[in-house]
Design a protein around this motif. Structure first.
Motif, PDB file in Angstrom:
ATOM      1  N   UNK A 102       0.836  -1.196   0.000  1.00 56.41           N
ATOM      2  CA  UNK A 102       0.000   0.000   0.000  1.00 56.41           C
ATOM      3  C   UNK A 102       0.865   1.237   0.000  1.00 56.41           C
ATOM      4  N   UNK A 103       0.343   2.300  -0.602  1.00 62.22           N
ATOM      5  CA  UNK A 103       1.061   3.577  -0.594  1.00 62.22           C
ATOM      6  C   UNK A 103       1.192   4.048   0.855  1.00 62.22           C
ATOM      7  N   UNK A 104       2.424   4.215   1.281  1.00 65.70           N
ATOM      8  CA  UNK A 104       2.704   4.440   2.703  1.00 65.70           C
ATOM      9  C   UNK A 104       3.225   3.165   3.326  1.00 65.70           C
ATOM     10  N   UNK A 105       4.029   2.416   2.545  1.00 63.88           N
ATOM     11  CA  UNK A 105       4.580   1.134   2.993  1.00 63.88           C
ATOM     12  C   UNK A 105       6.008   1.324   3.495  1.00 63.88           C
ATOM     13  N   UNK A 106       6.451   0.518   4.452  1.00 63.19           N
ATOM     14  CA  UNK A 106       7.860   0.581   4.890  1.00 63.19           C
ATOM     15  C   UNK A 106       8.816   0.003   3.848  1.00 63.19           C
ATOM     16  N   UNK A 107       8.258  -0.643   2.807  1.00 62.46           N
ATOM     17  CA  UNK A 107       9.090  -1.255   1.785  1.00 62.46           C
ATOM     18  C   UNK A 107       9.170  -0.340   0.556  1.00 62.46           C
ATOM     19  N   UNK A 108      10.355  -0.017   0.175  1.00 58.70           N
ATOM     20  CA  UNK A 108      10.576   0.890  -0.949  1.00 58.70           C
ATOM     21  C   UNK A 108      10.167   0.217  -2.263  1.00 58.70           C
ATOM     22  N   UNK A 148       8.410   9.391   8.190  1.00 60.79           N
ATOM     23  CA  UNK A 148       8.073   8.599   9.382  1.00 60.79           C
ATOM     24  C   UNK A 148       8.275   7.108   9.145  1.00 60.79           C
ATOM     25  N   UNK A 149       9.332   6.768   8.422  1.00 60.38           N
ATOM     26  CA  UNK A 149       9.653   5.366   8.181  1.00 60.38           C
ATOM     27  C   UNK A 149       8.833   4.709   7.090  1.00 60.38           C
TER      28      UNK A 149
END
Length: 601
Positions: free
Chosen positions: A98-104, A161-162
């Protein structure tokens, strides 16, 4: 940037090449749906040139995979869970972020946009580059037309925020990556022969079903237009009976086949028209007066864009569409009827995704706008014109497109003023629009200008009121639905087309031969000649071209439940914009006796 300032690349124009072998094409307008199928190595990739088609074609050529049929780009986020390799059928799961994921986000992943007012079907792009502050995506049919000459663009990537956020003016669901992506290879000469047959089996013409609404779902309906003729306010209407509740159902494959075949045949029409126009012998055989030749050739050069509306008629021969000679309503009446049917269907309480004519009115308005006509268009009608209602409809389309329009009775509302033609207000006539029965006009011309037969050029009669030939041959006047269409719409055109392409699967054999052969039926039923509004006239037996010998091959009706239907493809400047269905039309009949039905998809 306003719509007027934006640049629209023409449909089919190449925008660039992604990943060395995936071409991105322009769809011209973000809300246009061509319904023409795109195929790569026999595998259907989608409608030309939608964003979903590009994503599927990119996946096929770069990863040897495809994904299942999906209705819209936005649906992919919720309904797509895997892709499958076409060489062995193995499935590879898709992982969603999802947009806003910790995974680039990474390269070679799909970026999925949600549906919105600005993008009702959502959007999909392919991420091809990732940097710290942006990603680069490649895409097709993106709604910002200022990018229409560049198939790739940068989109901001923010780490906050990460979490990673991709920021764009449309809402983004997120990105989807292919698990075990490292196992996938591009499709090339070394493995293309391994494609499984189930992925590239051609889809037949099928799925057309006649339906009746179970109860009265719409009231008696009429659409009214007004016009001023001879200073009288005349109301014209096209009415629908509320009890007429017939409609058809089909799947989108049916639409794809009709659109693809229609667009292909139109390109063949243009090739054959070009050959005929430059061949004196054929023009002579078609009995087109030589006074028209120069003007026809000039219109072919100068007025190619003024070909606005056309229609093609097809019969179903078992599972194939067969192009037949025009035998039913004039194109304008069919377009008008289709738009009105669309209005009536919208009142039915029946579930459907879209109808076969849903974009017809919109595309008509758009094309008139595209012509960018600054001068007044004079619409020429006869006092007893049976197309009056449909002509008034087209007038409303032109006005909606921002064009100044005047309707003129041909008999008395145009005048000679010195060597120019003016209307009753004294305005010089520069552009005219009239749907012409060209063969009838040629015959009238031959009789009226009998004394000038041996001349190589035309000279006007210069009576008080100009006749139609004075207008059509006047070099100061441009013609919409131009003079070169007298070739394409000629009764003998399909016979020439069938000779040029004798083995084409969608063209019925049509010959200049006596109809004694049991395989052929006459195109002209002389007992109903008057019903056909005297369009076809008897010719002297000494003439080179004799309509009484125009025949068309009989189409087989074996095992074909829809053989009594005529499928009419509606063309706007050579692109299929929709289709309708006519039930059991007589071989030649009064246009008003035919009924066009839309199809729900």
């Amino acid at each position: 940037m306003t719509d007027e300032e934006q640049e629209f690349a023409p449909f089919n124009k190449i925008q660039g090449v992604a990943s060395t072998n995936v071409v991105a094409y322009s769809n011209e307008y973000d809300d246009f749906i061509s319904f023409e199928g795109s195929y790569v190595h026999g595998i259907f990739t989608g409608f030309k040139w939608q964003c979903v088609e590009f994503a599927r074609r990119w996946l096929l050529l770069c990863k040897s995979c495809i994904f299942q049929s999906i209705r819209t780009a936005a649906d992919m986020w919720h309904k797509l869970s895997f892709v499958e390799r076409v060489t062995d059928g193995q499935k590879f799961h898709l992982k969603k972020y999802s947009n806003g994921s910790p995974y680039k986000p990474t390269c070679d992943t799909f970026l999925i946009y949600s549906a919105s007012i600005q993008a009702p079907y959502g959007h999909i792009a392919v991420i091809c580059e990732v940097q710290e502050s942006f990603i680069r995506v490649i895409e097709q049919n993106f709604r910002f037309h200022i990018w229409s000459n560049n198939y790739s663009r940068q989109v901001p990537l923010v780490f906050r925020d990460g979490l990673y956020y991709i920021e764009d003016y449309l809402n983004i669901y997120g990105w989807m990556g292919i698990e075990n992506n490292d196992q996938l290879r591009s499709l090339n000469k070394s493995n293309v022969n391994l494609i499984l047959e189930k992925y590239r089996q051609p889809k037949e013409i099928s799925g057309l079903n006649r339906c009746i609404a179970p109860h009265k779902v719409f009231d008696d309906m009429s659409v009214l237009y007004s016009m001023d003729i001879n200073n009288q306010n005349e109301k014209c209407s096209m009415k629908f009976n509320g009890n007429d509740r017939c409609y058809y159902q089909a799947n989108d494959d049916f639409f794809i086949n009709i659109s693809s075949i229609s667009n292909e045949l139109y390109s063949l029409f243009i090739q054959v028209t070009d050959n005929i126009i430059h061949d004196d012998e054929i023009l002579r055989d078609l009995e087109i007066p030589n006074q028209f030749w120069l003007r026809i050739r000039k219109s072919w050069i100068d007025e190619r864009e003024f070909d606005v509306i056309d229609h093609m008629e097809f019969k179903l021969d078992e599972k194939n569409l067969k192009l037949c000679k025009y035998k039913v309503n004039p194109a304008l009446m069919i377009f008008h009827s289709a738009v009105l049917q669309e209005k009536s269907i919208q009142t039915m309480n029946i579930a459907y995704d879209f109808t076969s004519t849903f974009q017809l009115h919109h595309l008509l308005v758009r094309y008139w706008k595209k012509l960018d006509i600054k001068n007044t268009i004079h619409i020429l009608i006869d006092s007893d014109d049976e197309l009056k209602e449909s002509i008034i409809y087209m007038q409303t389309v032109m006005i909606e497109a921002g064009i100044n329009v005047k309707i003129c009775l041909l008999s008395n509302e145009l005048h000679w003023k010195n060597s120019t033609i003016v209307d009753s207000d004294g305005e010089i006539v520069k552009i005219v629009w009239k749907l012409c029965i060209w063969e009838k006009i040629f015959q009238d011309f031959t009789g009226q200008y009998d004394a000038n037969k041996k001349k190589d050029c035309w000279t006007p009669a210069h009576k008080e009121h100009p006749c139609l030939s004075d207008i059509l041959l006047n070099e100061q006047i441009r013609i919409i639905e131009p003079l070169w269409k007298s070739i394409t719409n000629h009764t003998a055109f399909l016979s020439i087309l069938s000779r040029k392409f004798p083995n084409h699967p969608n063209i019925v054999s049509s010959e200049w031969i006596p109809s004694k052969d049991s395989k052929y039926t006459p195109l002209v039923n002389w007992s109903t000649e008057k019903k056909n509004n005297d369009i076809i006239q008897s010719y002297n037996a000494t003439k080179t071209f004799d309509y009484r010998h125009m025949c068309e091959e009989i189409i087989s009706e074996k095992n074909c439940e829809n053989s009594d239907k005529t499928i009419v493809s509606l063309m706007i400047h050579g692109v299929c914009a929709g289709f309708g269905i006519i039930e059991e039309p007589n071989h030649i009949m009064d246009a008003k006796n035919n009924k066009l039905y839309c199809c729900m998809i």
